[in-house]
Design a protein around this motif. Structure first.
Motif, mmCIF file in Angstrom:
data_model
loop_
_atom_site.group_PDB
_atom_site.id
_atom_site.type_symbol
_atom_site.label_atom_id
_atom_site.label_comp_id
_atom_site.label_asym_id
_atom_site.label_seq_id
_atom_site.Cartn_x
_atom_site.Cartn_y
_atom_site.Cartn_z
ATOM 1 N N LEU A 202 45.683 10.176 18.500
ATOM 2 C CA LEU A 202 46.271 8.854 18.584
ATOM 3 C C LEU A 202 47.761 8.920 18.236
ATOM 4 O O LEU A 202 48.140 9.450 17.191
ATOM 5 C CB LEU A 202 45.559 7.881 17.642
ATOM 6 C CG LEU A 202 44.102 7.569 17.983
ATOM 7 C CD1 LEU A 202 43.490 6.666 16.914
ATOM 8 C CD2 LEU A 202 43.987 6.908 19.356
ATOM 9 N N GLN A 203 48.584 8.427 19.138
ATOM 10 C CA GLN A 203 50.035 8.354 18.931
ATOM 11 C C GLN A 203 50.675 9.735 18.753
ATOM 12 O O GLN A 203 51.764 9.846 18.171
ATOM 13 C CB GLN A 203 50.375 7.457 17.736
ATOM 14 C CG GLN A 203 49.887 6.028 17.909
ATOM 15 C CD GLN A 203 50.224 5.138 16.736
ATOM 16 O OE1 GLN A 203 50.428 5.595 15.610
ATOM 17 N NE2 GLN A 203 50.296 3.833 16.989
ATOM 18 N N VAL A 204 50.036 10.782 19.269
ATOM 19 C CA VAL A 204 50.618 12.122 19.211
ATOM 20 C C VAL A 204 51.427 12.355 20.474
ATOM 21 O O VAL A 204 50.930 12.185 21.591
ATOM 22 C CB VAL A 204 49.525 13.202 19.074
ATOM 23 C CG1 VAL A 204 50.138 14.600 19.168
ATOM 24 C CG2 VAL A 204 48.774 13.032 17.762
ATOM 25 N N ASN A 205 52.673 12.764 20.302
ATOM 26 C CA ASN A 205 53.576 13.043 21.411
ATOM 27 C C ASN A 205 53.764 14.559 21.516
ATOM 28 O O ASN A 205 54.222 15.199 20.583
ATOM 29 C CB ASN A 205 54.915 12.343 21.193
ATOM 30 C CG ASN A 205 55.866 12.526 22.344
ATOM 31 O OD1 ASN A 205 56.431 13.600 22.523
ATOM 32 N ND2 ASN A 205 56.035 11.482 23.138
ATOM 33 N N PHE A 206 53.397 15.117 22.667
ATOM 34 C CA PHE A 206 53.441 16.566 22.838
ATOM 35 C C PHE A 206 54.867 17.107 22.712
ATOM 36 O O PHE A 206 55.098 18.158 22.109
ATOM 37 C CB PHE A 206 52.859 16.968 24.183
ATOM 38 C CG PHE A 206 52.789 18.456 24.390
ATOM 39 C CD1 PHE A 206 51.868 19.235 23.717
ATOM 40 C CD2 PHE A 206 53.688 19.081 25.267
ATOM 41 C CE1 PHE A 206 51.819 20.611 23.903
ATOM 42 C CE2 PHE A 206 53.626 20.449 25.462
ATOM 43 C CZ PHE A 206 52.692 21.226 24.770
ATOM 44 N N THR A 207 55.810 16.395 23.264
ATOM 45 C CA THR A 207 57.212 16.828 23.180
ATOM 46 C C THR A 207 57.661 16.921 21.736
ATOM 47 O O THR A 207 58.352 17.871 21.328
ATOM 48 C CB THR A 207 58.123 15.884 23.967
ATOM 49 O OG1 THR A 207 57.677 15.819 25.327
ATOM 50 C CG2 THR A 207 59.566 16.360 23.948
ATOM 51 N N ASP A 208 57.261 15.935 20.939
ATOM 52 C CA ASP A 208 57.612 15.960 19.500
ATOM 53 C C ASP A 208 56.959 17.144 18.799
ATOM 54 O O ASP A 208 57.569 17.774 17.929
ATOM 55 C CB ASP A 208 57.195 14.651 18.835
ATOM 56 C CG ASP A 208 58.047 13.477 19.279
ATOM 57 O OD1 ASP A 208 59.141 13.709 19.836
ATOM 58 O OD2 ASP A 208 57.618 12.321 19.073
ATOM 59 N N LEU A 209 55.700 17.446 19.171
ATOM 60 C CA LEU A 209 55.028 18.609 18.565
ATOM 61 C C LEU A 209 55.814 19.885 18.835
ATOM 62 O O LEU A 209 55.951 20.745 17.966
ATOM 63 C CB LEU A 209 53.612 18.760 19.131
ATOM 64 C CG LEU A 209 52.510 17.835 18.638
ATOM 65 C CD1 LEU A 209 51.196 18.178 19.317
ATOM 66 C CD2 LEU A 209 52.349 17.924 17.132
ATOM 67 N N CYS A 210 56.329 20.017 20.052
ATOM 68 C CA CYS A 210 57.020 21.240 20.438
ATOM 69 C C CYS A 210 58.316 21.438 19.645
ATOM 70 O O CYS A 210 58.789 22.572 19.517
ATOM 71 C CB CYS A 210 57.325 21.226 21.932
ATOM 72 S SG CYS A 210 55.865 21.415 22.984
ATOM 73 N N THR A 211 58.887 20.367 19.133
ATOM 74 C CA THR A 211 60.130 20.515 18.370
ATOM 75 C C THR A 211 59.911 21.236 17.043
ATOM 76 O O THR A 211 60.849 21.751 16.443
ATOM 77 C CB THR A 211 60.766 19.133 18.070
ATOM 78 O OG1 THR A 211 59.886 18.389 17.223
ATOM 79 C CG2 THR A 211 61.007 18.364 19.365
ATOM 80 N N VAL A 212 58.669 21.288 16.600
ATOM 81 C CA VAL A 212 58.351 21.903 15.309
ATOM 82 C C VAL A 212 58.314 23.426 15.414
ATOM 83 O O VAL A 212 58.577 24.126 14.443
ATOM 84 C CB VAL A 212 57.008 21.371 14.771
ATOM 85 C CG1 VAL A 212 56.688 21.969 13.410
ATOM 86 C CG2 VAL A 212 57.027 19.848 14.717
ATOM 87 N N PHE A 213 57.991 23.929 16.597
ATOM 88 C CA PHE A 213 57.781 25.374 16.746
ATOM 89 C C PHE A 213 59.071 26.085 17.127
ATOM 90 O O PHE A 213 59.916 25.549 17.791
ATOM 91 C CB PHE A 213 56.710 25.642 17.819
ATOM 92 C CG PHE A 213 55.376 25.011 17.502
ATOM 93 C CD1 PHE A 213 54.650 25.410 16.381
ATOM 94 C CD2 PHE A 213 54.863 24.008 18.295
ATOM 95 C CE1 PHE A 213 53.417 24.853 16.102
ATOM 96 C CE2 PHE A 213 53.643 23.438 18.016
ATOM 97 C CZ PHE A 213 52.926 23.855 16.907
#
Length: 213
Positions: A202-213
């Motif tokens: 819920l409310q997870v944005n894949f692009t935002d996840l990629c910024t962490v790696f």
């Protein structure tokens, strides 16, 4: 941002919220045959049925057949409910042109139950890897390296979504970015393998996840 081209998903506890059901099943099995080892139902999470038999029921073929029959009946009546937000998240990945695959220790027979309950399941993914595709079980990295190889990308160009300790170890050994689903283990446990932890999609944005790696 390091753009990720492929998303690889474990199945139980990651796509479907089914891990508590499997814990119930395997706890009952191990209580019968390993009554003094109370953690086995958790320890085996993420591993293939073949590996479980080789490790705990080697050469007991009649017993293996008995457990398999019980498991098939159990899965036949199981409800495969998606982890919250998963269907919208997979649509998001398609819109971003991210390739997707399932990397599961489940076998093809179990997957037929999934396809029966969810006729559109295969359409969510570019490929579905099952236990029959793997020469080594998690926590070995084989399955995730196979997933990266299938799409012709480096492990660092993928993101793996996992929930079990054996799964975390498999992804880590593959040197692949890991998103931990807090559906089967506590945040404290998952923190040992990754800082990227989500309770659901819920409310997870894949692009935002990629910024962490």
């Amino acid at each position: 941002m390091s753009y990720k081209k492929v998303a690889l998903f474990d199945l139980d506890g990651v796509v479907f919220d089914t891990e508590p059901l499997y814990t119930e099943f395997w706890r009952a099995v191990f209580e019968r045959y390993y009554p003094n080892e109370t953690q086995l139902a958790t320890a085996i999470k993420g591993q293939t049925l073949t590996w479980i038999y080789e490790r705990y029921f080697a050469d007991l073929h009649d017993l293996q057949n008995e457990i398999t029959a019980e498991l098939n009946a159990f899965e036949h009546n199981m409800q495969f409910e998606y982890v919250l937000g998963f269907e919208d998240f997979i649509i998001q990945l398609h819109q971003l042109n991210v390739n997707t695959a399932v990397v599961t220790s489940s076998n093809k027979q179990k997957m037929q139950q999934v396809y029966t309950q969810h006729p559109n399941f295969k359409a969510h993914f570019d490929h579905i890897f099952t236990a029959e595709d793997f020469v080594k079980s998690k926590p070995d990295p084989y399955c995730y390296l196979l997933g990266a190889s299938y799409f012709g990308v480096k492990p660092t160009e993928c993101v793996a979504f996992e929930d079990s300790i054996n799964g975390f170890k498999s992804v880590t050994a593959a040197a692949m970015p890991l998103v931990g689903l807090a559906t089967s283990n506590s945040i404290e446990v998952i923190n040992q393998y990754t800082r990227v932890i989500i309770p659901n999609y819920l409310q997870v944005n894949f692009t935002d996840l990629c910024t962490v790696f």
